[in-house]
Design an enzyme around this catalytic site. Structure first.
Site, short mmCIF file in Angstrom:
data_model
loop_
_atom_site.label_atom_id
_atom_site.label_comp_id
_atom_site.label_asym_id
_atom_site.label_seq_id
_atom_site.Cartn_x
_atom_site.Cartn_y
_atom_site.Cartn_z
N ASP A 12 0.85 -1.18 0.00
CA ASP A 12 0.00 0.00 0.00
C ASP A 12 0.89 1.24 0.00
O ASP A 12 2.00 1.21 0.55
CB ASP A 12 -0.93 0.03 1.22
CG ASP A 12 -1.97 1.14 1.09
OD1 ASP A 12 -2.73 1.12 0.10
OD2 ASP A 12 -2.01 2.02 1.96
N GLU A 14 0.79 5.74 0.27
CA GLU A 14 0.08 7.01 0.49
C GLU A 14 0.81 8.04 -0.36
O GLU A 14 2.02 7.95 -0.56
CB GLU A 14 0.10 7.41 1.97
CG GLU A 14 -0.60 6.42 2.89
CD GLU A 14 -2.05 6.14 2.55
OE1 GLU A 14 -2.72 7.03 1.99
OE2 GLU A 14 -2.53 5.03 2.86
N HIS A 63 -4.56 11.36 5.08
CA HIS A 63 -3.67 10.33 5.65
C HIS A 63 -2.93 10.77 6.90
O HIS A 63 -2.31 9.95 7.56
CB HIS A 63 -2.71 9.76 4.61
CG HIS A 63 -1.92 10.75 3.82
ND1 HIS A 63 -1.17 11.75 4.38
CD2 HIS A 63 -1.76 10.84 2.49
CE1 HIS A 63 -0.56 12.43 3.43
NE2 HIS A 63 -0.91 11.91 2.26
N HIS A 152 -5.97 5.00 6.22
CA HIS A 152 -5.26 5.73 5.17
C HIS A 152 -3.82 6.03 5.56
O HIS A 152 -3.31 7.12 5.37
CB HIS A 152 -6.01 7.01 4.78
CG HIS A 152 -7.32 6.73 4.14
ND1 HIS A 152 -7.44 6.11 2.92
CD2 HIS A 152 -8.58 6.96 4.57
CE1 HIS A 152 -8.72 5.98 2.63
NE2 HIS A 152 -9.42 6.48 3.61
N ASP A 157 -3.03 -0.06 6.44
CA ASP A 157 -3.86 -0.45 5.31
C ASP A 157 -3.32 -1.68 4.60
O ASP A 157 -4.08 -2.52 4.12
CB ASP A 157 -4.05 0.71 4.33
CG ASP A 157 -4.97 1.79 4.88
OD1 ASP A 157 -5.49 1.62 6.00
OD2 ASP A 157 -5.17 2.80 4.18
#
Length: 186
Positions: A12, A14, A63, A152, A157
């Site tokens: 994942d 961000e 986030h 987030h 995540d």
């Protein structure tokens, strides 16, 4: 059987926004290994990234990563090389692979590296096969009985996505998951 010898890395990211072609970049990345149906949280890869651009205030609210948080973080080149080495030889797992892969490809291009070519699985595809259409990570957690809050942030995540992936494999059956592995990219 998929769990016999395949190491998966659930990834994942961000970012500073949603469009890498417009200049948005990765600010955090995580990968959590899954082997034989077991999630190895203690072996996870995680790093903030200093993309050398500002994180817009609106995105910081999504986030919670501020410009101060990334000031001392390693730059894209250092993180990309560590990440690429970490996931070497694994099958990557994403929830919405196109999003993360597009950002990873841009990161490779900007750092003068080759893109990651690992085979990968998108949990959106598994969701569509099982439930008739792709669903959000939040919906999948509710449907699969996974108690969590989507934060987030890359590591939490990725961990949630790993739990969803394991449940989707159980639901679909190990033998069918190979159908959803997309070949090497590149």
């Amino acid at each position: 059987m998929i769990w016999n010898d395949t190491v998966f890395c659930v990834v994942d990211t961000e970012t500073t926004g949603t469009d890498p072609l417009a200049g948005d970049r990765i600010v955090e990345i995580a990968a959590v290994p899954v082997f034989k149906g077991k999630i190895y949280r203690n072996k996870a890869f995680h790093s903030l990234v200093n993309p050398r651009i500002r994180i817009p205030a609106l995105i910081q609210k999504v986030h919670g990563i501020s410009n101060m948080d990334i000031e001392e973080a390693p730059d894209m080149d250092a993180v990309y090389n560590l990440f690429r080495d970490y996931v070497k030889g694994t099958v990557l797992v994403f929830h919405n692979a196109n999003f993360d892969l597009t950002f990873l490809d841009m990161m490779a291009k900007e750092t003068g590296n080759f893109p990651i070519t690992n085979p990968y699985i998108d949990t959106l595809d598994l969701s569509e096969e099982i439930f008739g259409r792709p669903h959000s990570l939040k919906w999948l957690c509710e449907r699969l009985g996974i108690k969590t809050t989507i934060r987030h942030r890359a590591l939490p995540d990725a961990l949630v996505t790993a739990r969803v992936f394991v449940k989707l494999v159980e639901f679909l059956g190990e033998n069918r998951v190979n159908e959803f592995i997309r070949g090497k990219r590149g």
